[in-house]
Design a protein around this motif. Structure first.
Motif, PDB file in Angstrom:
ATOM      1  N   MET A  27      39.071  40.337  33.861  1.00  0.00           N
ATOM      2  CA  MET A  27      40.133  39.436  34.284  1.00  0.00           C
ATOM      3  C   MET A  27      39.721  38.003  33.957  1.00  0.00           C
ATOM      4  O   MET A  27      38.547  37.647  34.085  1.00  0.00           O
ATOM      5  CB  MET A  27      40.339  39.602  35.790  1.00  0.00           C
ATOM      6  CG  MET A  27      41.621  38.992  36.297  1.00  0.00           C
ATOM      7  SD  MET A  27      41.936  39.577  37.967  1.00  0.00           S
ATOM      8  CE  MET A  27      43.051  38.304  38.509  1.00  0.00           C
ATOM      9  N   TRP A  28      40.687  37.217  33.502  1.00  0.00           N
ATOM     10  CA  TRP A  28      40.422  35.829  33.136  1.00  0.00           C
ATOM     11  C   TRP A  28      40.097  35.018  34.390  1.00  0.00           C
ATOM     12  O   TRP A  28      40.822  35.056  35.385  1.00  0.00           O
ATOM     13  CB  TRP A  28      41.650  35.249  32.431  1.00  0.00           C
ATOM     14  CG  TRP A  28      41.471  33.838  31.985  1.00  0.00           C
ATOM     15  CD1 TRP A  28      42.042  32.734  32.515  1.00  0.00           C
ATOM     16  CD2 TRP A  28      40.660  33.385  30.897  1.00  0.00           C
ATOM     17  NE1 TRP A  28      41.637  31.624  31.823  1.00  0.00           N
ATOM     18  CE2 TRP A  28      40.788  31.984  30.821  1.00  0.00           C
ATOM     19  CE3 TRP A  28      39.844  34.030  29.968  1.00  0.00           C
ATOM     20  CZ2 TRP A  28      40.133  31.213  29.862  1.00  0.00           C
ATOM     21  CZ3 TRP A  28      39.179  33.276  29.014  1.00  0.00           C
ATOM     22  CH2 TRP A  28      39.324  31.886  28.975  1.00  0.00           C
ATOM     23  N   ASN A  29      38.993  34.305  34.321  1.00  0.00           N
ATOM     24  CA  ASN A  29      38.619  33.395  35.410  1.00  0.00           C
ATOM     25  C   ASN A  29      38.780  31.973  34.884  1.00  0.00           C
ATOM     26  O   ASN A  29      37.982  31.514  34.064  1.00  0.00           O
ATOM     27  CB  ASN A  29      37.172  33.670  35.840  1.00  0.00           C
ATOM     28  CG  ASN A  29      36.732  32.776  36.986  1.00  0.00           C
ATOM     29  OD1 ASN A  29      37.148  31.617  37.079  1.00  0.00           O
ATOM     30  ND2 ASN A  29      35.894  33.306  37.856  1.00  0.00           N
ATOM     31  N   SER A  30      39.839  31.284  35.343  1.00  0.00           N
ATOM     32  CA  SER A  30      40.149  29.976  34.756  1.00  0.00           C
ATOM     33  C   SER A  30      39.129  28.917  35.175  1.00  0.00           C
ATOM     34  O   SER A  30      38.966  27.915  34.492  1.00  0.00           O
ATOM     35  CB  SER A  30      41.569  29.547  35.122  1.00  0.00           C
ATOM     36  OG  SER A  30      41.773  29.657  36.513  1.00  0.00           O
ATOM     37  N   ASN A  31      38.439  29.132  36.301  1.00  0.00           N
ATOM     38  CA  ASN A  31      37.399  28.176  36.687  1.00  0.00           C
ATOM     39  C   ASN A  31      36.209  28.234  35.741  1.00  0.00           C
ATOM     40  O   ASN A  31      35.666  27.207  35.339  1.00  0.00           O
ATOM     41  CB  ASN A  31      36.918  28.454  38.121  1.00  0.00           C
ATOM     42  CG  ASN A  31      38.009  28.187  39.138  1.00  0.00           C
ATOM     43  OD1 ASN A  31      38.854  27.304  38.934  1.00  0.00           O
ATOM     44  ND2 ASN A  31      38.014  28.954  40.211  1.00  0.00           N
ATOM     45  N   GLU A  32      35.834  29.457  35.395  1.00  0.00           N
ATOM     46  CA  GLU A  32      34.677  29.654  34.514  1.00  0.00           C
ATOM     47  C   GLU A  32      35.067  29.549  33.038  1.00  0.00           C
ATOM     48  O   GLU A  32      34.225  29.341  32.178  1.00  0.00           O
ATOM     49  CB  GLU A  32      34.036  31.024  34.764  1.00  0.00           C
ATOM     50  CG  GLU A  32      33.584  31.263  36.201  1.00  0.00           C
ATOM     51  CD  GLU A  32      32.418  30.373  36.596  1.00  0.00           C
ATOM     52  OE1 GLU A  32      31.633  30.008  35.692  1.00  0.00           O
ATOM     53  OE2 GLU A  32      32.300  30.038  37.782  1.00  0.00           O
ATOM     54  N   GLY A  33      36.346  29.745  32.749  1.00  0.00           N
ATOM     55  CA  GLY A  33      36.800  29.722  31.363  1.00  0.00           C
ATOM     56  C   GLY A  33      36.344  30.926  30.573  1.00  0.00           C
ATOM     57  O   GLY A  33      36.104  30.843  29.370  1.00  0.00           O
ATOM     58  N   GLU A  34      36.236  32.064  31.265  1.00  0.00           N
ATOM     59  CA  GLU A  34      35.849  33.294  30.566  1.00  0.00           C
ATOM     60  C   GLU A  34      36.321  34.503  31.353  1.00  0.00           C
ATOM     61  O   GLU A  34      36.756  34.393  32.497  1.00  0.00           O
ATOM     62  CB  GLU A  34      34.323  33.355  30.395  1.00  0.00           C
ATOM     63  CG  GLU A  34      33.569  33.368  31.719  1.00  0.00           C
ATOM     64  CD  GLU A  34      32.061  33.319  31.531  1.00  0.00           C
ATOM     65  OE1 GLU A  34      31.613  32.832  30.490  1.00  0.00           O
ATOM     66  OE2 GLU A  34      31.353  33.775  32.448  1.00  0.00           O
ATOM     67  N   TYR A  35      36.263  35.650  30.688  1.00  0.00           N
ATOM     68  CA  TYR A  35      36.631  36.890  31.368  1.00  0.00           C
ATOM     69  C   TYR A  35      35.461  37.370  32.208  1.00  0.00           C
ATOM     70  O   TYR A  35      34.302  37.248  31.814  1.00  0.00           O
ATOM     71  CB  TYR A  35      36.996  37.978  30.348  1.00  0.00           C
ATOM     72  CG  TYR A  35      38.314  37.708  29.679  1.00  0.00           C
ATOM     73  CD1 TYR A  35      39.503  38.048  30.300  1.00  0.00           C
ATOM     74  CD2 TYR A  35      38.358  37.110  28.426  1.00  0.00           C
ATOM     75  CE1 TYR A  35      40.722  37.783  29.705  1.00  0.00           C
ATOM     76  CE2 TYR A  35      39.568  36.835  27.816  1.00  0.00           C
ATOM     77  CZ  TYR A  35      40.755  37.187  28.469  1.00  0.00           C
ATOM     78  OH  TYR A  35      41.944  36.907  27.869  1.00  0.00           O
ATOM     79  N   GLU A  36      35.787  37.938  33.345  1.00  0.00           N
ATOM     80  CA  GLU A  36      34.739  38.530  34.167  1.00  0.00           C
ATOM     81  C   GLU A  36      35.177  39.924  34.586  1.00  0.00           C
ATOM     82  O   GLU A  36      36.367  40.251  34.584  1.00  0.00           O
ATOM     83  CB  GLU A  36      34.448  37.664  35.384  1.00  0.00           C
ATOM     84  CG  GLU A  36      35.618  37.502  36.322  1.00  0.00           C
ATOM     85  CD  GLU A  36      35.300  36.555  37.487  1.00  0.00           C
ATOM     86  OE1 GLU A  36      35.968  36.664  38.512  1.00  0.00           O
ATOM     87  OE2 GLU A  36      34.375  35.727  37.345  1.00  0.00           O
TER      88      GLU A  36
END
Ligand SMILES: [Zn+2]
Length: 78
Positions: A27-36
């Motif tokens: 799932m996209w994590n917009s805080n990290e700017g990557e998928y987790e």
């Protein structure tokens, strides 16, 4: 493995690469700017329901769901 395969494209019956599919929900994590990695049971996240295996023909390189190779062999055997 006692399944018979036939390539839907070149009709070869001898050499195949069986590909076991490994599902990793992300799932996209917009805080990290990557998928987790995500829970497979998370709300609004459809669980993978595709085939467990895909098959590549060792002669022509076609990749398809395993069922297509099995059905092709069944139809050819009739
Ligand atoms: Zn083929």
């Amino acid at each position: 493995m006692n399944q018979t395969y036939m390539c839907p494209s070149c009709r070869a019956k001898t050499r195949f690469n069986v590909i076991e599919q490994v599902v990793t929900p992300v799932m996209w994590n917009s805080n990290e700017g990557e998928y987790e990695a995500a829970e497979e049971t998370a709300p609004f996240h459809l669980a993978y329901n595709g085939p467990d295996k895909r098959v590549q023909c060792g002669s022509c390189g076609l990749v398809e769901d395993e069922i297509r190779f099995i059905k092709m062999a069944e139809n050819a055997g009739r």
